[in-house]
Structures are given as structure tokens and as C-alpha cells.
Design an enzyme around this catalytic site. Structure first.
Site, PDB file in Angstrom:
ATOM      1  CD  GLU A  55       7.129   9.142   0.594  1.00 55.09           C
ATOM      2  OE1 GLU A  55       6.858   9.000  -0.607  1.00 55.09           O
ATOM      3  OE2 GLU A  55       7.626  10.177   1.059  1.00 55.09           O
ATOM      4  N   GLY A  56       6.459   5.118   3.225  1.00 54.71           N
ATOM      5  CA  GLY A  56       7.055   3.797   3.123  1.00 54.71           C
ATOM      6  C   GLY A  56       7.086   3.328   1.689  1.00 54.71           C
ATOM      7  N   GLY A  57       7.390   2.035   1.526  1.00 58.89           N
ATOM      8  CA  GLY A  57       7.523   1.485   0.195  1.00 58.89           C
ATOM      9  C   GLY A  57       6.229   1.439  -0.578  1.00 58.89           C
ATOM     10  CG  PHE A  58       3.786  -1.146   0.005  1.00 57.83           C
ATOM     11  CD1 PHE A  58       4.329  -1.616  -1.173  1.00 57.83           C
ATOM     12  CD2 PHE A  58       3.989  -1.881   1.161  1.00 57.83           C
ATOM     13  CE1 PHE A  58       5.041  -2.804  -1.220  1.00 57.83           C
ATOM     14  CE2 PHE A  58       4.706  -3.061   1.126  1.00 57.83           C
ATOM     15  CZ  PHE A  58       5.230  -3.529  -0.056  1.00 57.83           C
ATOM     16  N   GLY A  59       3.381   3.639   0.092  1.00 51.36           N
ATOM     17  CA  GLY A  59       2.564   4.836   0.123  1.00 51.36           C
ATOM     18  C   GLY A  59       2.939   5.753   1.269  1.00 51.36           C
ATOM     19  CB  SER A  60       2.217   9.078   1.972  1.00 52.68           C
ATOM     20  OG  SER A  60       3.141   9.180   0.908  1.00 52.68           O
ATOM     21  CB  VAL A  61       1.449   7.452   7.270  1.00 48.16           C
ATOM     22  CG1 VAL A  61       0.500   7.446   8.473  1.00 48.16           C
ATOM     23  CG2 VAL A  61       1.811   6.018   6.873  1.00 48.16           C
ATOM     24  CG  ASP A 173       9.465  -4.996   7.828  1.00 47.74           C
ATOM     25  OD1 ASP A 173      10.701  -5.116   7.971  1.00 47.74           O
ATOM     26  OD2 ASP A 173       8.954  -4.080   7.162  1.00 47.74           O
TER      27      ASP A 173
END
Length: 390
Positions: A55-61, A173
């Protein structure tokens, strides 16, 4: 054997798949397979929490099996993330036509309705952040041989982005959570949502500051002037993490040892770098080589960007083709020092100050209070700060 193994080819868009609704902002997507939302939903068992791998700042994997049997990592952009659409498009356009042994492979995407999804090749061993730096939960044994291969592979991938393609790409990044590992523990650079194209005739790009605190080059954070040396700084921090087996910041350690880069420099000056090597290897490594790798990390993080080596030079240093011991190493750039502050040595989670972004945009002073936050929180904080002032 060449230092830069890569292929460079176009992907064909799938003619069989027609998305019923494509917004204006994604109409420029090309050379990318378009997956129907229904297939990706089935592949992930309706995006089951069981299949969630990140999970990151813009959504999930999510992990999923595509209709042809291919295992994939399916990155779902949060529907509420208006900012994330820009990163979504950037990520596709940056790597849709680029392939390299040390870059993640983009299979395609979905732009059906309000769904924004990226489909990548699945990598069995997750990220360096979770396996090497995530504590004792991982069963993977990172021998010195594996670590050197990972360090060299990441450097080769970055050298390819910086020097082997046109226009050049600056990732912006580079960090442990964006280095994924395949079944053979070969590294793959991932997440190009913040990447920038870098024309060869420009010395720098003035841009909003984006990245992750702890890996962020101080001169870029302060002035907003991006060069390839920002990636090289981030790589240097990552290299120290891989050799030491610890994160760039660890609040559980004594105050004088909490910040890895600062600690590495102190030990380097004392001639005691060997004490920083990961003890989990039980001394089963070449001490001289481990110290050489950490010296390369310090070369990459020097305060003056012009003193940092190019990534192709870093590859040669790692492989022993250039002797880093012949290089004079100066102090690393530390963000809190450039901001005129003394390093935070207490248990506080944050450090507050203001700084002016001087990227030529005339933006006012902006509150900055995330030096003690987690990497993901810090990344989102930088992005949201500068988006609000655009």
C-alpha cells in the site's frame, strides 16, 4: 559482460480490448495493453485483502493471476486520489517502452470508467524494505554475495535510466520500498510515478519537490532544482542501508546512532566503518569490500552534488574497476544542516521549521514538519505541500 544489459522495444496495444469510457487525461496512452476491469477483478478475487501485497500514498497493490496464467502485481489507484492520476500517467509514459533487467516490467493498465490500474510482473520476494529492513519476519538470508549483486543491479538500472536512453529519466524516489526482488533476489526498480524526463541539454529542472525524507537530496529539497545527482544521493543512502541492514532512521537506537548517514560519516572519520556492517551475516563477508561499499555510499551523498560520481562510475566502483580509496570523500549533505538546524537528537517524532522553495515559481515559505515521519507519510507530505501551493 556489459554493465548495462537491456532491450528497448515497443509494446503493442491489445486490439481486442476496448474500454467503454476513457477520460481526456488518459487518451494519450499508447503502446500499452489495456486490460478490462472485470479481468483484473477476477485475477485478484475481487481485490481480496488476502491478495493485498502493498500500500502506498496513491493506492494498493494486489497479487493476481491473469487470464493467460501470468502472475501479476496489480496497482490500484485510489478513486479519491486526484493527484495520483498525474503519477499514474507519468508511470505509464515513462516505462511503457523501456525494458531493462533491473526495472520492473509493465504489462499494461486499465482505464475503464473511473478505474486507474497498472499491471506489473509479479515479483516473489517483495521489497528490500520488507525483507531486508523489515525486521525478523523475513526468512530470506541476505548473504554478502546477494547484497553485492543487489547493489550492483540497482546501480546498473539507474545508470541505464540516467545515461543510456533518450531523454534521460530521473526517478526521484529511489528507496528500499521501491526496490523489488524476484525469485532469485535480483533487484528491480519500481514506482515511476514521480519520475521526470531530463533533456540532455539541461543542467537541471526546476520542479515541485517530491520524494521521501531520509533519501531526499538536501539541495533538491531546499531549492527545488532537480538533477540526476538527486537520484545518486538517494542511492548512496540505500547502499548504506543494504550493507548495514538498517533503515536510514531508527528511533530505537541511542540518539547519536539514530541517523544512518550521519553515523556512517562519524565512523568513517574514525576509521571504524566495519562496525556498521550488518551483524546478521555473522562475519561471513569480506570486511574490506564491505567498507569499500560504504565509502561508495558516502561518495554518492557528498554535500556538493558535483562531487558525487555518475551512476556508471558507481557501477565501476562497485565492481572494483575504479578504486574508491583513491577518491577524496567530503562530508555528506544533511537536510537539517542546510536548513540551519541542529539534528534532532531527542525522542520527538517531528522537526518543525519553514523553508522557501526557490524553483523560480515564487512560492511562499512552506511549513515542513516531516523529518521524523515514516517514509510513506513523508512522501505524501512533500507531495501535498507542493500541490497546495501550485
Amino acid at each position: 559482460m556489459t554493465c548495462f544489459p537491456f532491450s528497448f522495444r515497443k509494446k503493442r496495444a491489445s486490439p481486442a480490448v476496448q474500454t467503454p469510457e476513457v477520460d481526456d487525461e488518459v487518451s494519450d496512452i499508447h503502446n500499452t495493453i489495456m486490460y478490462p476491469y472485470r479481468e483484473l477483478r477476477m485475477a485478484t478475487e475481487n481485490f481480496s485483502p488476502v491478495n493485498k501485497i502493498g500500500e502506498g500514498g496513491f493506492g494498493s497493490v494486489y497479487k493476481g493471476r491473469l487470464r493467460d496464467g501470468t502472475m501479476a502485481a496489480i496497482k490500484v489507484l485510489s478513486a479519491e486520489s486526484s493527484q495520483g492520476v498525474r503519477e499514474f500517467l507519468t508511470e505509464i509514459n515513462m516505462i511503457a517502452d523501456v525494458e531493462h533487467d533491473n526495472l520492473v516490467k509493465l504489462h499494461g493498465c486499465c482505464v475503464e470508467g473511473n478505474h486507474r490500474i497498472l499491471v506489473y510482473g509479479y515479483l516473489d520476494n517483495n521489497s528490500l524494505a520488507q525483507t531486508l529492513l523489515g525486521g525478523s519476519s523475513s526468512s530470506i538470508q541476505f548473504s554478502w554475495q546477494i547484497r553485492t549483486r543487489i547493489c550492483i543491479g540497482i546501480a546498473q538500472g539507474l545508470a541505464f535510466l540516467h545515461e543510456e536512453i533518450q531523454p534521460r529519466i530521473v526517478h526521484r524516489d529511489i528507496k528500499a520500498s521501491n526496490i523489488l526482488l524476484d525469485k532469485d533476489l535480483r533487484p528491480k526498480i519500481s514506482d515511476f510515478g514521480l519520475a521526470k524526463l531530463f533533456p540532455s541539454n539541461q543542467t537541471h529542472i526546476s520542479t515541485r519537490v517530491a520524494g521521501t525524507v531520509g533519501y531526499l537530496a538536501p539541495e533538491y529539497a531546499i531549492r527545488g532544482q532537480l538533477t540526476r545527482k538527486a537520484d545518486i544521493y538517494s542511492y548512496g543512502v540505500l547502499l548504506l542501508e543494504i550493507v548495514s541492514g538498517r533503515s536510514h532512521t531508527n528511533r530505537r537506537l541511542p540518539a547519536e546512532e539514530q541517523y544512518l548517514l550521519e553515523r556512517a560519516w562519524e565512523l568513517y572519520e574514525k576509521g571504524e566503518l566495519a562496525s556498521l556492517v550488518d551483524t546478521s551475516m555473522n562475519r561471513d563477508y569480506d570486511v574490506e569490500e564491505a567498507c569499500r561499499y560504504m565509502k561508495i555510499g558516502l561518495c554518492c551523498t557528498q554535500d556538493k552534488p558535483k562531487l558525487r560520481p555518475s551512476m556508471s562510475t558507481v557501477v565501476q566502483m562497485l565492481m572494483g574497476e575504479i578504486d574508491v580509496n583513491d577518491t577524496k570523500i567530503s562530508r555528506p549533505g544533511l537536510l537539517y544542516e542546510l536548513m540551519g538546524l541542529k539534528g534532532p537528537k531527542n525522542s520527538s517524532d517531528t522537526m518543525n521549521t519553514t523553508f522557501t522553495n526557490s524553483a523560480g515559481s515564487g512560492k511562499p515559505e512552506t511549513s515542513f514538519s516531516s523529518l521524523g515521519m515514516t517514509s510513506s507519510h513523508a512522501t505524501m507530505t512533500f507531495n501535498s505541500i507542493y500541490d497546495r501551493s501550485n
